[in-house]
Design a protein around this motif. Structure first.
Motif, PDB file in Angstrom:
ATOM      1  N   SER A  66     106.182 122.934  17.613  1.00 25.34           N
ATOM      2  CA  SER A  66     106.224 122.981  18.948  1.00 25.34           C
ATOM      3  C   SER A  66     105.900 124.222  19.880  1.00 25.34           C
ATOM      4  O   SER A  66     105.603 124.113  21.036  1.00 25.34           O
ATOM      5  N   GLY A  67     105.799 125.215  19.110  1.00 25.24           N
ATOM      6  CA  GLY A  67     105.409 126.492  19.719  1.00 25.24           C
ATOM      7  C   GLY A  67     106.493 127.222  20.308  1.00 25.24           C
ATOM      8  O   GLY A  67     106.369 128.373  20.881  1.00 25.24           O
ATOM      9  N   LEU A  68     107.713 126.793  19.721  1.00 22.82           N
ATOM     10  CA  LEU A  68     108.677 127.784  20.187  1.00 22.82           C
ATOM     11  C   LEU A  68     109.385 128.733  19.072  1.00 22.82           C
ATOM     12  O   LEU A  68     110.547 129.324  19.094  1.00 22.82           O
ATOM     13  N   ALA A  69     108.801 128.665  17.871  1.00 27.40           N
ATOM     14  CA  ALA A  69     109.146 129.709  16.701  1.00 27.40           C
ATOM     15  C   ALA A  69     109.197 130.960  17.145  1.00 27.40           C
ATOM     16  O   ALA A  69     108.270 131.456  17.806  1.00 27.40           O
ATOM     17  N   ASP A  70     110.240 131.768  16.716  1.00 31.23           N
ATOM     18  CA  ASP A  70     110.009 133.163  16.708  1.00 31.23           C
ATOM     19  C   ASP A  70     110.100 133.688  15.320  1.00 31.23           C
ATOM     20  O   ASP A  70     109.990 133.170  14.457  1.00 31.23           O
ATOM     21  N   GLY A  71     110.668 135.005  15.434  1.00 30.79           N
ATOM     22  CA  GLY A  71     110.386 135.740  14.111  1.00 30.79           C
ATOM     23  C   GLY A  71     111.501 135.102  13.007  1.00 30.79           C
ATOM     24  O   GLY A  71     111.210 135.525  11.980  1.00 30.79           O
ATOM     25  N   ASN A  72     112.608 134.648  13.476  1.00 35.01           N
ATOM     26  CA  ASN A  72     113.605 134.259  12.710  1.00 35.01           C
ATOM     27  C   ASN A  72     113.375 132.882  12.258  1.00 35.01           C
ATOM     28  O   ASN A  72     114.511 131.968  11.541  1.00 35.01           O
ATOM     29  N   SER A  73     112.369 132.172  13.046  1.00 33.94           N
ATOM     30  CA  SER A  73     112.508 130.661  12.868  1.00 33.94           C
ATOM     31  C   SER A  73     112.103 130.092  11.246  1.00 33.94           C
ATOM     32  O   SER A  73     111.216 130.907  10.886  1.00 33.94           O
ATOM     33  N   PRO A  74     112.591 128.990  10.790  1.00 35.18           N
ATOM     34  CA  PRO A  74     112.012 128.370   9.588  1.00 35.18           C
ATOM     35  C   PRO A  74     110.648 127.757   9.633  1.00 35.18           C
ATOM     36  O   PRO A  74     110.676 127.113  10.853  1.00 35.18           O
ATOM     37  N   VAL A  75     109.951 127.668   8.772  1.00 35.14           N
ATOM     38  CA  VAL A  75     109.098 126.739   8.678  1.00 35.14           C
ATOM     39  C   VAL A  75     109.709 125.146   8.014  1.00 35.14           C
ATOM     40  O   VAL A  75     109.998 125.282   7.125  1.00 35.14           O
ATOM     41  N   ILE A  76     109.658 124.269   9.029  1.00 36.40           N
ATOM     42  CA  ILE A  76     110.050 123.066   8.417  1.00 36.40           C
ATOM     43  C   ILE A  76     109.219 122.109   7.897  1.00 36.40           C
ATOM     44  O   ILE A  76     108.220 121.644   8.984  1.00 36.40           O
ATOM     45  N   LEU A  77     109.144 121.715   6.593  1.00 38.38           N
ATOM     46  CA  LEU A  77     108.022 120.678   6.132  1.00 38.38           C
ATOM     47  C   LEU A  77     108.839 119.409   5.734  1.00 38.38           C
ATOM     48  O   LEU A  77     109.906 119.602   4.986  1.00 38.38           O
ATOM     49  N   HIS A  78     108.262 118.392   6.049  1.00 34.65           N
ATOM     50  CA  HIS A  78     108.666 117.010   5.617  1.00 34.65           C
ATOM     51  C   HIS A  78     107.806 116.618   4.540  1.00 34.65           C
ATOM     52  O   HIS A  78     106.527 116.490   4.829  1.00 34.65           O
ATOM     53  N   LEU A  79     108.389 116.399   3.473  1.00 36.17           N
ATOM     54  CA  LEU A  79     107.524 116.186   1.956  1.00 36.17           C
ATOM     55  C   LEU A  79     107.946 114.549   1.854  1.00 36.17           C
ATOM     56  O   LEU A  79     108.882 114.231   2.065  1.00 36.17           O
ATOM     57  N   HIS A  80     107.005 113.987   1.240  1.00 32.35           N
ATOM     58  CA  HIS A  80     107.004 112.411   1.093  1.00 32.35           C
ATOM     59  C   HIS A  80     106.783 112.088  -0.603  1.00 32.35           C
ATOM     60  O   HIS A  80     105.837 112.403  -1.120  1.00 32.35           O
ATOM     61  N   CYS A  81     107.927 111.782  -1.118  1.00 35.16           N
ATOM     62  CA  CYS A  81     107.936 111.434  -2.530  1.00 35.16           C
ATOM     63  C   CYS A  81     109.084 110.440  -3.006  1.00 35.16           C
ATOM     64  O   CYS A  81     110.247 110.909  -2.373  1.00 35.16           O
ATOM     65  N   ASP A  82     108.938 109.554  -3.530  1.00 27.02           N
ATOM     66  CA  ASP A  82     110.109 108.766  -4.041  1.00 27.02           C
ATOM     67  C   ASP A  82     111.028 109.035  -5.091  1.00 27.02           C
ATOM     68  O   ASP A  82     112.112 108.677  -5.347  1.00 27.02           O
TER      69      ASP A  82
END
Length: 208
Positions: free
Chosen positions: A107-123
């Motif tokens: 979204s562009g709101l990350a700062d130095g403490n923000s996590p990188v959030i990744l959705h992974l797809h696997c059954d």
């Protein structure tokens, strides 16, 4: 001349604004990265218990943008760029799990403490943990509550979190069906914004 809004509506609007501003401050200054959690904590602090008076998450995002412009205009853009570049590397590394970037880094709101959030797809919910273990990447297990499109309520999805080069990563493992029925917003039920690796590359190219 147009008439002024009724006092009750003015009060409601003011309460929504106060919660949004306090939630934005909590995200920016207190290390809270979940906007829903920040909203609830801000409302409790302000003594506004009726959820009907709470702002939408989009209002909190706008308040956070304004807060960053006032207090972090010199540092936030650089931190955002670094997080997006780190997200790109992680998505390349995890390409077999069809990663999607979401959250503040997108979204562009990350700062130095923000996590990188990744959705992974696997059954196979344990496949990501096994892959990280094989790559000698220590990670802690965790679960995240999300509601997928077409489902009536939230479910807890497994995943893990770790840090690399000072940046936190949150990997949420979703079933492969979530590529077609992605997680949705708690506010309006619309799909959460998510980006593929190709879309993130394009976003970084536009910023260069």
């Amino acid at each position: 001349m147009p008439s002024s809004p009724p006092p009750s509506l003015q009060r409601n609007s003011r309460e929504r604004q106060l919660i949004a501003q306090e939630a934005a401050r909590l995200v920016a200054e207190s290390g809270i990265h979940d906007l829903e959690h920040a909203r609830r904590k801000a409302a409790i602090k302000l003594g506004i218990t009726s959820e009907a008076l709470w702002p939408r998450l989009s209002e909190i995002e706008q308040a956070l943008r304004e807060h960053q412009l006032l207090f972090a205009a010199s540092s936030q853009p650089g931190a955002l760029r670094l997080h997006r570049e780190s997200a790109l590397q992680a998505m390349q590394f995890l390409h077999a799990f069809q990663p999607r970037l979401t959250g503040a880094v997108l979204s562009g709101l990350a700062d130095g403490n923000s996590p990188v959030i990744l959705h992974l797809h696997c059954d196979d919910a344990d496949a990501v943990q096994r892959f990280l273990h094989e790559q000698r990447i220590p990670a802690e297990s965790r679960a995240w509550p999300l509601r997928l499109a077409g489902h009536p309520s939230k479910q807890h999805f497994p995943g893990c979190e770790f840090a690399a080069d000072g940046i936190a990563f949150e990997l949420v493992v979703l079933p492969e069906d979530a590529l077609r029925q992605p997680p949705v917003s708690a506010d309006d039920g619309k799909p959460l914004p998510r980006a593929t690796l190709a879309q993130l590359r394009q976003l970084l190219a536009l910023e260069a």
